[in-house]
Design a protein around this motif. Structure first.
Motif, PDB file in Angstrom:
ATOM      1  N   ILE A 242      -1.742   6.330 -59.510  1.00 40.22           N
ATOM      2  CA  ILE A 242      -2.362   5.908 -60.764  1.00 40.22           C
ATOM      3  C   ILE A 242      -1.942   6.841 -61.896  1.00 40.22           C
ATOM      4  O   ILE A 242      -1.637   6.400 -63.006  1.00 40.22           O
ATOM      5  N   MET A 243      -1.893   8.143 -61.609  1.00 36.32           N
ATOM      6  CA  MET A 243      -1.510   9.118 -62.634  1.00 36.32           C
ATOM      7  C   MET A 243      -0.111   8.829 -63.170  1.00 36.32           C
ATOM      8  O   MET A 243       0.105   8.798 -64.395  1.00 36.32           O
ATOM      9  N   ASN A 244       0.839   8.594 -62.285  1.00 33.94           N
ATOM     10  CA  ASN A 244       2.214   8.334 -62.734  1.00 33.94           C
ATOM     11  C   ASN A 244       2.336   6.989 -63.427  1.00 33.94           C
ATOM     12  O   ASN A 244       3.187   6.815 -64.311  1.00 33.94           O
ATOM     13  N   ASN A 245       1.496   6.017 -63.045  1.00 31.68           N
ATOM     14  CA  ASN A 245       1.512   4.729 -63.729  1.00 31.68           C
ATOM     15  C   ASN A 245       0.931   4.833 -65.138  1.00 31.68           C
ATOM     16  O   ASN A 245       1.273   4.034 -66.010  1.00 31.68           O
ATOM     17  N   ILE A 246       0.063   5.793 -65.340  1.00 33.52           N
ATOM     18  CA  ILE A 246      -0.525   5.988 -66.668  1.00 33.52           C
ATOM     19  C   ILE A 246       0.423   6.768 -67.575  1.00 33.52           C
ATOM     20  O   ILE A 246       0.690   6.381 -68.709  1.00 33.52           O
TER      21      ILE A 246
ATOM     22  N   LEU B 257       3.657   7.422 -66.895  1.00 26.40           N
ATOM     23  CA  LEU B 257       5.050   7.017 -66.710  1.00 26.40           C
ATOM     24  C   LEU B 257       5.951   8.249 -66.649  1.00 26.40           C
ATOM     25  O   LEU B 257       7.093   8.251 -67.118  1.00 26.40           O
ATOM     26  N   LYS B 258       5.371   9.324 -66.079  1.00 28.10           N
ATOM     27  CA  LYS B 258       6.059  10.597 -65.876  1.00 28.10           C
ATOM     28  C   LYS B 258       6.540  11.225 -67.180  1.00 28.10           C
ATOM     29  O   LYS B 258       7.576  11.904 -67.219  1.00 28.10           O
ATOM     30  N   GLU B 259       5.797  10.975 -68.259  1.00 30.76           N
ATOM     31  CA  GLU B 259       6.060  11.624 -69.546  1.00 30.76           C
ATOM     32  C   GLU B 259       5.470  13.028 -69.498  1.00 30.76           C
ATOM     33  O   GLU B 259       4.262  13.202 -69.375  1.00 30.76           O
ATOM     34  N   ASN B 260       6.342  14.030 -69.581  1.00 33.08           N
ATOM     35  CA  ASN B 260       5.910  15.420 -69.405  1.00 33.08           C
ATOM     36  C   ASN B 260       4.916  15.885 -70.465  1.00 33.08           C
ATOM     37  O   ASN B 260       4.120  16.801 -70.229  1.00 33.08           O
ATOM     38  N   SER B 261       4.977  15.263 -71.653  1.00 34.19           N
ATOM     39  CA  SER B 261       4.085  15.704 -72.733  1.00 34.19           C
ATOM     40  C   SER B 261       2.637  15.277 -72.507  1.00 34.19           C
ATOM     41  O   SER B 261       1.721  15.770 -73.160  1.00 34.19           O
TER      42      SER B 261
ATOM     43  N   THR C 161      -0.415  15.445 -70.161  1.00 32.97           N
ATOM     44  CA  THR C 161      -0.911  16.232 -69.032  1.00 32.97           C
ATOM     45  C   THR C 161      -2.006  15.489 -68.276  1.00 32.97           C
ATOM     46  O   THR C 161      -2.564  14.497 -68.768  1.00 32.97           O
ATOM     47  N   GLU C 162      -2.330  15.976 -67.096  1.00 29.66           N
ATOM     48  CA  GLU C 162      -3.401  15.378 -66.309  1.00 29.66           C
ATOM     49  C   GLU C 162      -4.732  15.516 -67.038  1.00 29.66           C
ATOM     50  O   GLU C 162      -5.574  14.613 -66.996  1.00 29.66           O
ATOM     51  N   GLU C 163      -4.904  16.610 -67.733  1.00 26.88           N
ATOM     52  CA  GLU C 163      -6.130  16.824 -68.510  1.00 26.88           C
ATOM     53  C   GLU C 163      -6.251  15.785 -69.620  1.00 26.88           C
ATOM     54  O   GLU C 163      -7.353  15.270 -69.870  1.00 26.88           O
ATOM     55  N   ASP C 164      -5.131  15.463 -70.265  1.00 30.67           N
ATOM     56  CA  ASP C 164      -5.141  14.436 -71.307  1.00 30.67           C
ATOM     57  C   ASP C 164      -5.581  13.090 -70.738  1.00 30.67           C
ATOM     58  O   ASP C 164      -6.365  12.356 -71.361  1.00 30.67           O
ATOM     59  N   VAL C 165      -5.072  12.761 -69.560  1.00 33.86           N
ATOM     60  CA  VAL C 165      -5.395  11.477 -68.926  1.00 33.86           C
ATOM     61  C   VAL C 165      -6.872  11.413 -68.567  1.00 33.86           C
ATOM     62  O   VAL C 165      -7.548  10.406 -68.833  1.00 33.86           O
ATOM     63  N   ILE C 166      -7.387  12.469 -67.968  1.00 35.36           N
ATOM     64  CA  ILE C 166      -8.799  12.480 -67.561  1.00 35.36           C
ATOM     65  C   ILE C 166      -9.719  12.395 -68.777  1.00 35.36           C
ATOM     66  O   ILE C 166     -10.710  11.660 -68.774  1.00 35.36           O
ATOM     67  N   THR C 167      -9.366  13.120 -69.828  1.00 33.33           N
ATOM     68  CA  THR C 167     -10.170  13.077 -71.061  1.00 33.33           C
ATOM     69  C   THR C 167     -10.180  11.663 -71.638  1.00 33.33           C
ATOM     70  O   THR C 167     -11.231  11.150 -72.055  1.00 33.33           O
ATOM     71  N   ALA C 168      -9.011  11.027 -71.669  1.00 31.56           N
ATOM     72  CA  ALA C 168      -8.910   9.665 -72.194  1.00 31.56           C
ATOM     73  C   ALA C 168      -9.679   8.684 -71.316  1.00 31.56           C
ATOM     74  O   ALA C 168     -10.356   7.770 -71.816  1.00 31.56           O
ATOM     75  N   ALA C 169      -9.595   8.864 -70.000  1.00 39.37           N
ATOM     76  CA  ALA C 169     -10.282   7.970 -69.070  1.00 39.37           C
ATOM     77  C   ALA C 169     -11.796   8.060 -69.248  1.00 39.37           C
ATOM     78  O   ALA C 169     -12.511   7.048 -69.230  1.00 39.37           O
ATOM     79  N   LYS C 170     -12.299   9.274 -69.471  1.00 40.72           N
ATOM     80  CA  LYS C 170     -13.731   9.437 -69.706  1.00 40.72           C
ATOM     81  C   LYS C 170     -14.130   8.809 -71.035  1.00 40.72           C
ATOM     82  O   LYS C 170     -15.223   8.218 -71.154  1.00 40.72           O
ATOM     83  N   ALA C 171     -13.253   8.920 -72.020  1.00 43.62           N
ATOM     84  CA  ALA C 171     -13.565   8.388 -73.343  1.00 43.62           C
ATOM     85  C   ALA C 171     -13.717   6.873 -73.334  1.00 43.62           C
ATOM     86  O   ALA C 171     -14.547   6.325 -74.070  1.00 43.62           O
ATOM     87  N   ILE C 172     -12.933   6.177 -72.510  1.00 40.94           N
ATOM     88  CA  ILE C 172     -13.027   4.710 -72.495  1.00 40.94           C
ATOM     89  C   ILE C 172     -13.804   4.207 -71.282  1.00 40.94           C
ATOM     90  O   ILE C 172     -13.883   2.996 -71.036  1.00 40.94           O
TER      91      ILE C 172
ATOM     92  N   LEU D  50      -5.626   2.207 -70.326  1.00 38.22           N
ATOM     93  CA  LEU D  50      -5.614   3.666 -70.373  1.00 38.22           C
ATOM     94  C   LEU D  50      -4.200   4.179 -70.650  1.00 38.22           C
ATOM     95  O   LEU D  50      -4.006   5.154 -71.375  1.00 38.22           O
ATOM     96  N   ARG D  51      -3.200   3.499 -70.068  1.00 36.13           N
ATOM     97  CA  ARG D  51      -1.800   3.871 -70.305  1.00 36.13           C
ATOM     98  C   ARG D  51      -1.445   3.763 -71.782  1.00 36.13           C
ATOM     99  O   ARG D  51      -0.753   4.613 -72.334  1.00 36.13           O
ATOM    100  N   ALA D  52      -1.943   2.716 -72.412  1.00 36.62           N
ATOM    101  CA  ALA D  52      -1.689   2.550 -73.841  1.00 36.62           C
ATOM    102  C   ALA D  52      -2.460   3.592 -74.651  1.00 36.62           C
ATOM    103  O   ALA D  52      -1.952   4.138 -75.640  1.00 36.62           O
ATOM    104  N   TYR D  53      -3.664   3.899 -74.227  1.00 37.83           N
ATOM    105  CA  TYR D  53      -4.532   4.817 -74.961  1.00 37.83           C
ATOM    106  C   TYR D  53      -3.959   6.237 -75.004  1.00 37.83           C
ATOM    107  O   TYR D  53      -3.926   6.883 -76.060  1.00 37.83           O
ATOM    108  N   VAL D  54      -3.471   6.721 -73.848  1.00 37.70           N
ATOM    109  CA  VAL D  54      -2.991   8.112 -73.797  1.00 37.70           C
ATOM    110  C   VAL D  54      -1.681   8.300 -74.548  1.00 37.70           C
ATOM    111  O   VAL D  54      -1.309   9.422 -74.878  1.00 37.70           O
ATOM    112  N   SER D  55      -0.969   7.218 -74.833  1.00 36.47           N
ATOM    113  CA  SER D  55       0.286   7.349 -75.572  1.00 36.47           C
ATOM    114  C   SER D  55       0.067   7.565 -77.064  1.00 36.47           C
ATOM    115  O   SER D  55       1.014   7.820 -77.805  1.00 36.47           O
TER     116      SER D  55
END
Length: 590
Positions: free
Chosen positions: A435-439, A441-445, A447-458, A493-498
């Motif tokens: 799920i992490m890599n699908n969100i 898309l292996k964009e190094n910029s 981070t996992e923290e960014d994804v978790i924060t965004a996931a909690k926000a929505i 979520l993938r769209a949100y974190v970008s």
């Protein structure tokens, strides 16, 4: 574009292939040098055999026999060393070349318009990128270099034969025109057969790939028997194409073997008669000519066999280069980097057609202000999704202009433009990954923290953590381990974190359950706040909150305005749509 003229060897095609060997020119030269050395070794051992028979065995000179035996052993060791280097580096060169071609092909395919993939079978493209390119390697490993090596051996052998005895050479060469003619006919037949083989392989791959992907539909509609019968028919054509190549091989190689045996028999008879009558020839010379005859005819048979390999490689190269020559990429000549766009969108008299002469958009014009949320509604085929595709420059418009922040989308670099636009589609595609890599898309910029924060926000963090391994849960191919609603939440979520400047929801909630839809609605309010958003939706709740509604029908904008304004139009298109579809849906939801 490569022109497959049907010639035995396409020099222009091979010249193009040779360009890929330039980074490995020293290896290329070594393989060519090894081929020359091996052709010289071809006559050394037979010559040493002759000398051993005439100067050692016939004279019963034991010391001389040991000397020639040692020379033959040394020659054999050197030949093995060069043979190893020749085979290894010819194969190494082939693998390096196809790696570079495959990378170039994949890079080229990444830039194709969506229209190219609309009209191309996935199975065929996979065949080109995998098996066809693998076949190209055989041009270097088993085809061209082997043929050159064999030809050099034959030339050296023939020259040495005439140097030793022109009479015996003529006896050997009497059958040569027949074999050359048979080889020529054989290679022509095999070229046609291998072209058919590659076509049937592509058809088989395409059929299997599509049916496996759509197996759910096949089973739902009970089409197992029908698809089974179709597969048997396609598989039978595949077998028939290969059997044709087997048939030609079954004819040619026995004929060549018989011709070789006849030639050796005549050589022994004629040489033996000469020795018996006047002893002009030596026994060692006869034995040497028997060995040289085998060395001459064996490469000739092998050339025909390796020509099959070369033909398959050239056919495969022709197919791959046709894709490389396909000009289906979006023109990327823009010089402006799209960074932190404000999101003011303008469509001005835009016309577009997927098929020439059949317009999908018929001169539409509208504006989306900065930070505005616009909903686009209309019947299926009205052109809603086409607008989204054009904004992302997945297709080129026929006429008109599309601009963002007052700049034509063509003036932005393609990568930077698409980086500023996030799209959530109804049909969500997820890779066979976590799920992490699908969100990210292996964009190094990101981070996992960014994804978790965004996931909690929505509000989707709890859902993800409920899965085994949480964000490291592997969703398998196309996300089959998740429900439709869950896949869309991941896509959202993938769209949100970008952190896009422009957000597009293309019917993103049309197949989501009530709970997931509420999550999406809440998230939509957060992500669209202060950000330009375009929403294509069937659900009333999504549309009512839009700042502007664009109503489309048959490629034209028929109405535009706010929800309440459009409802006030008596016999208006939106009002009829609302009463027939949206109101009924709202009642059902209640």
């Amino acid at each position: 574009m490569i022109n497959n003229s049907g010639n035995a060897f396409d020099y222009s095609l091979f010249k193009r292939l040779l360009k890929f060997t330039k980074p490995y020119k020293f290896v290329f030269y070594f393989v060519a040098f090894a081929a020359i050395i091996l052709s010289v070794f071809a006559i050394v051992r037979p010559y040493l055999t002759q000398e051993a028979i005439d100067l050692s065995i016939n004279t019963q000179d034991y010391d001389n026999l040991v000397y020639y035996t040692a020379l033959m052993l040394i020659t054999l060791v050197l030949e093995v060393i060069f043979q190893f280097g020749f085979i290894y580096y010819a194969n190494w060169l082939g693998q390096e070349v196809i790696r570079d071609i495959r990378v170039k092909l994949f890079e080229h395919m990444l830039g194709f318009k969506k229209q190219y993939y609309d009209n191309s079978a996935v199975g065929r493209l996979v065949t080109r990128a995998v098996s066809d390119i693998e076949t190209i390697a055989s041009i270097f490993s088993q085809g061209l270099f082997m043929i050159i090596s064999d030809l050099l051996k034959m030339l050296v052998v023939v020259g040495f034969m005439f140097y030793q005895s022109w009479k015996l050479s003529i006896v050997v060469l009497l059958v040569m025109p027949f074999i050359l003619y048979a080889t020529r006919v054989f290679q022509q037949k095999m070229k046609s057969a291998f072209e058919e083989v590659r076509t049937q392989v592509a058809n088989l791959n395409s059929f299997v790939q599509e049916r496996i992907t759509g197996m759910k539909i096949v089973q739902i509609f009970g089409r197992e028997n029908a698809e089974y019968e179709r597969f048997k028919a396609i598989n039978a054509k595949h077998k028939k194409a290969w059997i044709k190549t087997v048939w030609y091989n079954s004819i040619f190689f026995p004929v060549a073997e018989v011709a070789t045996s006849i030639t050796i028999g005549v050589l022994v008879w004629y040489g033996g008669m000469q020795i018996v009558e006047n002893n002009n020839l030596s026994l060692g010379l006869i034995v040497m000519f028997i060995q040289l005859t085998q060395m001459l005819f064996r490469p000739l048979r092998q050339i025909a066999e390796k020509f099959n390999t070369l033909q398959m490689g050239m056919v495969a190269a022709n197919r791959v280069f046709k894709i490389l020559d396909t000009q289906a990429s979006i023109t990327d000549v823009g010089a402006i980097e799209a960074k932190q766009l404000k999101g003011a969108i303008q469509f001005n008299e835009v016309r577009f057609s997927y098929i020439k002469g059949e317009e999908v958009l018929k001169g539409i014009s509208f504006a989306v202000n900065e930070g505005e949320t616009v909903a686009i509604v209309g019947a299926t085929g009205a052109g809603k999704s086409t607008i989204i595709n054009l904004l992302n420059r997945f297709y080129e418009i026929d006429s008109g202009t599309i601009s963002i922040d007052g700049v034509s989308v063509k003036d932005y670099t393609l990568a930077s433009l698409r980086n500023q636009i996030a799209v959530v589609l109804q049909d969500v595609f997820l890779f066979a990954d976590t799920i992490m890599n699908n969100i990210t898309l292996k964009e190094n910029s990101i981070t996992e923290e960014d994804v978790i924060t965004a996931a909690k926000a929505i509000g989707v963090h709890d859902f993800i953590m409920s899965l085994p391994n949480g964000y490291q849960y592997n969703v398998k191919e196309r996300g089959v381990m998740l429900s439709s609603g869950q896949r869309q939440l991941i896509a959202f979520l993938r769209a949100y974190v970008s952190k896009p400047s422009i957000l597009i929801l293309d019917e993103a909630t049309s197949s989501v359950d009530t709970y997931s839809e509420q999550l999406m609605q809440d998230a939509t309010e957060r992500i669209t706040k202060g950000r330009t958003s375009i929403v294509i939706a069937h659900r009333l709740a999504t549309i009512k909150k839009a700042d502007k509604i664009i109503v489309m029908d048959a490629g034209q904008i028929v109405e535009m305005g706010k929800h309440d304004e459009l409802l006030e139009k008596e016999n208006g298109y939106y009002r009829n749509l609302y009463e027939v579809q949206f109101l009924q849906e709202n009642t059902l939801d209640v």
